[in-house]
Design a protein around this motif. Structure first.
Motif, PDB file in Angstrom:
ATOM      1  N   MET A  95      47.617 -27.880  -9.888  1.00 59.44           N
ATOM      2  CA  MET A  95      48.982 -28.186  -9.450  1.00 59.44           C
ATOM      3  C   MET A  95      49.642 -29.344 -10.189  1.00 59.44           C
ATOM      4  O   MET A  95      50.833 -29.360 -10.415  1.00 59.44           O
ATOM      5  CB  MET A  95      48.963 -28.571  -7.969  1.00 59.44           C
ATOM      6  CG  MET A  95      49.202 -27.429  -7.045  1.00 59.44           C
ATOM      7  SD  MET A  95      48.795 -27.886  -5.348  1.00 59.44           S
ATOM      8  CE  MET A  95      49.237 -29.586  -5.243  1.00 59.44           C
ATOM      9  N   ASN A  96      48.837 -30.317 -10.518  1.00 55.69           N
ATOM     10  CA  ASN A  96      49.364 -31.459 -11.270  1.00 55.69           C
ATOM     11  C   ASN A  96      48.206 -32.254 -11.868  1.00 55.69           C
ATOM     12  O   ASN A  96      47.034 -31.966 -11.565  1.00 55.69           O
ATOM     13  CB  ASN A  96      50.268 -32.349 -10.389  1.00 55.69           C
ATOM     14  CG  ASN A  96      49.592 -32.740  -9.101  1.00 55.69           C
ATOM     15  OD1 ASN A  96      48.497 -33.304  -9.111  1.00 55.69           O
ATOM     16  ND2 ASN A  96      50.219 -32.432  -7.977  1.00 55.69           N
ATOM     17  N   ASP A 125      41.872 -39.454 -18.873  1.00 57.51           N
ATOM     18  CA  ASP A 125      43.214 -39.247 -18.342  1.00 57.51           C
ATOM     19  C   ASP A 125      44.115 -39.050 -19.570  1.00 57.51           C
ATOM     20  O   ASP A 125      44.654 -40.004 -20.126  1.00 57.51           O
ATOM     21  CB  ASP A 125      43.648 -40.458 -17.504  1.00 57.51           C
ATOM     22  CG  ASP A 125      45.042 -40.267 -16.915  1.00 57.51           C
ATOM     23  OD1 ASP A 125      45.806 -39.459 -17.487  1.00 57.51           O
ATOM     24  OD2 ASP A 125      45.372 -40.926 -15.924  1.00 57.51           O
ATOM     25  N   SER A 126      44.186 -37.786 -19.983  1.00 58.62           N
ATOM     26  CA  SER A 126      44.980 -37.434 -21.176  1.00 58.62           C
ATOM     27  C   SER A 126      46.331 -36.900 -20.757  1.00 58.62           C
ATOM     28  O   SER A 126      46.967 -36.162 -21.519  1.00 58.62           O
ATOM     29  CB  SER A 126      44.277 -36.338 -21.971  1.00 58.62           C
ATOM     30  OG  SER A 126      42.929 -36.571 -22.054  1.00 58.62           O
ATOM     31  N   THR A 127      46.739 -37.260 -19.557  1.00 62.02           N
ATOM     32  CA  THR A 127      47.952 -36.680 -18.988  1.00 62.02           C
ATOM     33  C   THR A 127      49.171 -36.867 -19.885  1.00 62.02           C
ATOM     34  O   THR A 127      50.067 -36.043 -19.874  1.00 62.02           O
ATOM     35  CB  THR A 127      48.235 -37.298 -17.601  1.00 62.02           C
ATOM     36  OG1 THR A 127      48.110 -38.715 -17.725  1.00 62.02           O
ATOM     37  CG2 THR A 127      47.274 -36.784 -16.553  1.00 62.02           C
ATOM     38  N   SER A 158      48.773 -33.435 -18.074  1.00 65.64           N
ATOM     39  CA  SER A 158      49.832 -33.269 -17.063  1.00 65.64           C
ATOM     40  C   SER A 158      51.042 -32.596 -17.706  1.00 65.64           C
ATOM     41  O   SER A 158      51.332 -32.810 -18.886  1.00 65.64           O
ATOM     42  CB  SER A 158      50.251 -34.634 -16.516  1.00 65.64           C
ATOM     43  OG  SER A 158      51.484 -34.526 -15.821  1.00 65.64           O
ATOM     44  N   PHE A 159      51.730 -31.828 -16.882  1.00 58.82           N
ATOM     45  CA  PHE A 159      52.954 -31.156 -17.348  1.00 58.82           C
ATOM     46  C   PHE A 159      54.094 -31.441 -16.380  1.00 58.82           C
ATOM     47  O   PHE A 159      54.908 -30.573 -16.091  1.00 58.82           O
ATOM     48  CB  PHE A 159      52.681 -29.649 -17.506  1.00 58.82           C
ATOM     49  CG  PHE A 159      51.597 -29.386 -18.502  1.00 58.82           C
ATOM     50  CD1 PHE A 159      51.896 -29.307 -19.859  1.00 58.82           C
ATOM     51  CD2 PHE A 159      50.264 -29.302 -18.110  1.00 58.82           C
ATOM     52  CE1 PHE A 159      50.887 -29.124 -20.799  1.00 58.82           C
ATOM     53  CE2 PHE A 159      49.247 -29.116 -19.040  1.00 58.82           C
ATOM     54  CZ  PHE A 159      49.566 -29.026 -20.388  1.00 58.82           C
ATOM     55  N   ASN A 160      54.118 -32.646 -15.847  1.00 61.79           N
ATOM     56  CA  ASN A 160      55.210 -32.972 -14.934  1.00 61.79           C
ATOM     57  C   ASN A 160      56.512 -33.143 -15.723  1.00 61.79           C
ATOM     58  O   ASN A 160      56.528 -33.057 -16.949  1.00 61.79           O
ATOM     59  CB  ASN A 160      54.853 -34.167 -14.028  1.00 61.79           C
ATOM     60  CG  ASN A 160      55.159 -35.515 -14.654  1.00 61.79           C
ATOM     61  OD1 ASN A 160      55.720 -35.613 -15.750  1.00 61.79           O
ATOM     62  ND2 ASN A 160      54.801 -36.574 -13.969  1.00 61.79           N
ATOM     63  N   GLY A 190      49.087 -29.241 -14.191  1.00 63.15           N
ATOM     64  CA  GLY A 190      48.032 -29.928 -14.932  1.00 63.15           C
ATOM     65  C   GLY A 190      47.033 -28.923 -15.461  1.00 63.15           C
ATOM     66  O   GLY A 190      46.977 -27.786 -14.968  1.00 63.15           O
ATOM     67  N   VAL A 191      46.284 -29.324 -16.469  1.00 63.49           N
ATOM     68  CA  VAL A 191      45.172 -28.487 -16.940  1.00 63.49           C
ATOM     69  C   VAL A 191      43.970 -29.395 -17.181  1.00 63.49           C
ATOM     70  O   VAL A 191      44.073 -30.425 -17.850  1.00 63.49           O
ATOM     71  CB  VAL A 191      45.526 -27.704 -18.225  1.00 63.49           C
ATOM     72  CG1 VAL A 191      44.290 -27.002 -18.791  1.00 63.49           C
ATOM     73  CG2 VAL A 191      46.608 -26.664 -17.952  1.00 63.49           C
ATOM     74  N   ILE A 192      42.837 -28.966 -16.576  1.00 64.56           N
ATOM     75  CA  ILE A 192      41.556 -29.642 -16.803  1.00 64.56           C
ATOM     76  C   ILE A 192      40.911 -28.947 -18.000  1.00 64.56           C
ATOM     77  O   ILE A 192      40.867 -27.709 -18.021  1.00 64.56           O
ATOM     78  CB  ILE A 192      40.633 -29.452 -15.573  1.00 64.56           C
ATOM     79  CG1 ILE A 192      41.256 -30.068 -14.323  1.00 64.56           C
ATOM     80  CG2 ILE A 192      39.239 -29.983 -15.826  1.00 64.56           C
ATOM     81  CD1 ILE A 192      40.567 -29.662 -13.014  1.00 64.56           C
ATOM     82  N   VAL A 193      40.413 -29.709 -18.981  1.00 64.23           N
ATOM     83  CA  VAL A 193      39.703 -29.070 -20.092  1.00 64.23           C
ATOM     84  C   VAL A 193      38.273 -29.597 -20.178  1.00 64.23           C
ATOM     85  O   VAL A 193      38.001 -30.765 -19.865  1.00 64.23           O
ATOM     86  CB  VAL A 193      40.411 -29.271 -21.460  1.00 64.23           C
ATOM     87  CG1 VAL A 193      41.733 -28.535 -21.511  1.00 64.23           C
ATOM     88  CG2 VAL A 193      40.602 -30.743 -21.791  1.00 64.23           C
ATOM     89  N   THR A 194      37.371 -28.708 -20.577  1.00 62.23           N
ATOM     90  CA  THR A 194      35.963 -29.070 -20.730  1.00 62.23           C
ATOM     91  C   THR A 194      35.287 -28.060 -21.645  1.00 62.23           C
ATOM     92  O   THR A 194      35.771 -26.933 -21.793  1.00 62.23           O
ATOM     93  CB  THR A 194      35.255 -29.121 -19.347  1.00 62.23           C
ATOM     94  OG1 THR A 194      33.886 -29.482 -19.539  1.00 62.23           O
ATOM     95  CG2 THR A 194      35.323 -27.793 -18.613  1.00 62.23           C
TER      96      THR A 194
END
Ligand SMILES: Cc1ncc(COP(=O)(O)O)c(C=O)c1O
Length: 382
Positions: free
Chosen positions: A53-54, A172-174, A196-198, A209-213
């Motif tokens: 969501m964020n 935190d690469s937002t 983050s894409f706010n 938001g997108v979590i990457v791993t």
């Protein structure tokens, strides 16, 4: 008023959103969600992406994935947007705040190393070797570097420190989509990164938001936790406390359209950064945020420091140039006043007192750039 930072929505946003509305796929199960998370992961050079969501929700989930609990510390820079610290507090963990570097405004790695070396000790807990803060007896579980303003510090050194002291890194690469250090993308140096894409970010889904791993198990668990930890497609059986954190298809559709335009937007942002640096060089006592060797920032939000920050802020806002002060350092906020703050000269306070952000929208025009520079020069000439 020339806005501080607004999205540029000139691509397929309408078309893809209409597709969601026409087909009824507006919620969290549509194909744009998968497409968006794949596009972001691929762009960053990570194996997996999980849309949420964020960015704040992503940072919260990232810590749960790595087992952060109320018995732990998480290390964060003292200058960041509040969401970094809120996400740490959601887990019950106690932050360790590290002052920032006076030149690049990222976490000061000398202070970080000094803290880890002198104020923590190695112990074995639950059969794992870990570092424990000597004053609180809590485990120091992870470092959460923030790529402040899309700039990026020496991530190779940070990775080395994390290895030496048995810590995970959650980036935190937002603010840092597009930023790299030695050609490696922000968000891919540690176990997990979060974008983050706010509304004010370099590209936006409104909120997202997108979590990457690179870790498949972590990615699967992230997907599970962000969708209420439901085990079966048919039955309502859940195997742990989950979250309703998944991004919805309508917003992901905007994200897909934004990602399609991202290379062009990134190029424009970097050109904007060059323009400001060239034209504000030597104006008044303006000093720029330094770019560390090896870093290639995304130019997200142009911010500089000046001893006349408050006066300039008022002047610009009165003269049609929307500007903002920097974030109040975390150690000065009521909620974090009693947390451990590692500093020598409280650089955070002076960065806060002198820094100002100026218009940096993805679609800022040449005419607007010239107006911003002219207005700033006029202030110093008055
Ligand atoms: C440094 C930082 N951390 C976390 C966040 C949280 O992201 P979001 O607004 O998507 O929750 C933001 C952006 O707002 C941010 O700038």
């Amino acid at each position: 008023m020339i806005p501080l930072s607004i999205p540029k929505l000139n691509g397929n946003e309408w078309k893809y959103v209409q597709d969601c509305l026409n087909t009824g796929w507006i919620s969290s199960a549509g194909s744009y969600v998968n497409q968006f998370e794949d596009m972001v992961a691929k762009y960053a050079g990570a194996k997996y992406g999980v849309a949420c969501m964020n960015g704040t929700a992503g940072l919260h989930i990232a810590q749960i994935l790595l087992g952060v609990t109320e018995n732990d510390h998480v290390i964060a820079p003292n200058i960041t947007f509040i969401a970094t610290l809120n996400a740490i507090k959601y887990t019950g963990a106690q932050p360790i705040l590290i002052d920032v570097d006076a030149n690049n405004w990222q976490m000061d790695l000398d202070l970080l190393e000094q803290y880890l070396e002198t104020q923590t000790e190695t112990q074995t807990r639950d059969t794992e070797t870990c570092r424990v803060d000597k004053s609180t007896n809590k485990r120091v579980r992870a470092i959460m570097p923030v790529h402040v303003l899309g700039n990026i510090g020496d991530m190779e050194r940070m990775v080395q420190l994390a290895k030496t002291y048995h810590l995970d890194i959650i980036e935190d690469s937002t603010e840092a989509l597009g930023s790299t250090f030695k050609n490696k993308h922000a968000g891919t140096f540690g176990s997990i990164g979060v974008f983050s894409f706010n509304g004010n970010k370099i590209i936006s889904t409104g909120g997202g938001g997108v979590i990457v791993t690179d870790d498949e198990a972590l990615a699967n668990k992230a997907r599970h936790l962000t969708t209420q930890a439901k085990v079966s497609a048919m039955d309502y059986i859940h195997d742990e406390i989950g979250f309703n954190y998944r991004l919805v298809n309508v917003l992901a559709a905007i994200g897909v359209a934004q990602m399609e335009q991202f290379p062009g937007i990134l190029k424009d942002k970097r050109a904007m950064d060059v323009y400001y640096r060239e034209h504000l060089q030597g104006v008044g006592d303006i000093a720029f945020q330094a770019i560390p060797e090896g870093a290639q920032p995304n130019g997200w939000l142009f911010t500089f420091s000046t001893s006349r920050m408050r006066e300039l802020l008022a002047y610009l806002n009165e003269n049609g140039v929307q500007s903002r002060p920097f974030w109040m350092p975390m150690n000065q906020l009521e909620m974090f006043k009693h947390d451990i703050y590692i500093t020598k000269n409280d650089v955070s306070a002076s960065v806060y007192e002198t820094s100002i952000s100026i218009p940096s929208s993805a679609g800022i025009t040449q005419e607007q750039l010239e107006t911003v520079v002219r207005t700033i020069k006029a202030f110093y000439e008055e």
